[in-house]
Design a protein around this motif. Structure first.
Motif: not given
Length: 269
Positions: A188-213
């Motif tokens: 995504a050409s962003v920082s890891p912390s930004y990936v975490e933040r946008i997932f929590r904000k928009k999807a209500g879950v962490t990226p790894m949590g989304y991957l597990r689902t």
């Protein structure tokens, strides 16, 4: 478009029309004594284009991981602090841009320069600022409004929804292999912390949590619709330890993989 996005767009567009002025322009690396690593703010827009290296920037509880192709914007009055990585090379062009007083965002922003146009404008402004020839001020007067407009365009086009869509699509296509947060950040050409933040904000879950689902959903489908072994299904969803797959599946569904398969088979009869 969120309120913060609209405010930054409006601010940059207004600045481009105000005949903004460069009051400071400097190219710095890790040896430069002009770096200020204390908490500070400015009464103008500070724009920093990262040419090489990395730097952590904090604003209150917020953190940005800036690297090459990043541009950091600190609007007037935004208190921030920079944290260098010891022993690591970094190089930036820093601009202080002054316009007319007016509403400005109250937080800092990170913008991605995917096409290189912003970096080119920073370099042109830096060169003319140092030349100080009779036409330098006129050229800077052309480059600076263009820079503001390019920053606004890059911010608009790197919207959070686009980032989320790219990462979720990548995860869906790579269920069968290990995926790291750092890998998603590169995609995504962003920082890891930004990936975490946008997932929590928009999807209500962490990226790894989304991957597990996603993995458990695919495992359920394969258990119900195929005759593959439990071990093979685990491998197909990127979990290569059978005992870990068994525990993960039971934790997510309440059933063991074999019990889930029997349950789905009984429903079809």
């Amino acid at each position: 478009m969120g309120a913060e996005t609209e405010m930054l767009q409006d601010y940059l567009e207004r600045l481009s029309k105000e005949e903004p002025e460069v009051i400071f322009c400097h190219r710095m690396n890790e040896t430069d004594r002009l770096w200020n690593f204390d908490q500070h703010s400015h009464d103008c827009l500070e724009a920093i284009c990262f040419l090489q290296g990395e730097l952590t920037i904090r604003q209150g509880t917020r953190k940005m991981e800036a690297a090459a192709s990043s541009v950091i914007l600190h609007p007037p009055g935004t208190v921030h602090q920079e944290f260098p990585l010891p022993g690591r090379h970094r190089e930036v062009i820093a601009l202080w841009i002054k316009g007319k007083k007016g509403p400005a965002p109250d937080r800092s922003f990170q913008i991605l320069d995917r096409e290189g146009a912003i970096r080119w404008l920073f370099q042109q402004i830096y060169q003319e600022y140092g030349r100080k020839t009779p036409d330098s001020a006129q050229l800077i007067g052309c480059y600076l409004p263009a820079l503001c407009l390019q920053l606004g365009r890059a911010w608009r086009e790197s919207g959070q929804g686009d980032i989320l869509e790219r990462i979720t699509g990548y995860l869906q296509e790579n269920l069968s292999r290990p995926v790291t947060l750092q890998e998603l950040a590169r995609i995504a050409s962003v920082s890891p912390s930004y990936v975490e933040r946008i997932f929590r904000k928009k999807a209500g879950v962490t990226p790894m949590g989304y991957l597990r689902t996603l993995r458990m959903q695919e495992a359920c489908r394969l258990l119900a619709q195929s005759g593959l072994s439990v071990e093979e299904i685990g491998r197909r969803v990127g979990i290569f330890d059978p005992s870990y797959f068994w525990r993960s599946f039971r934790r997510e569904t309440g059933y063991s993989p074999s019990a889930y398969r029997r349950r789905m088979s009984a429903k079809e009869k």
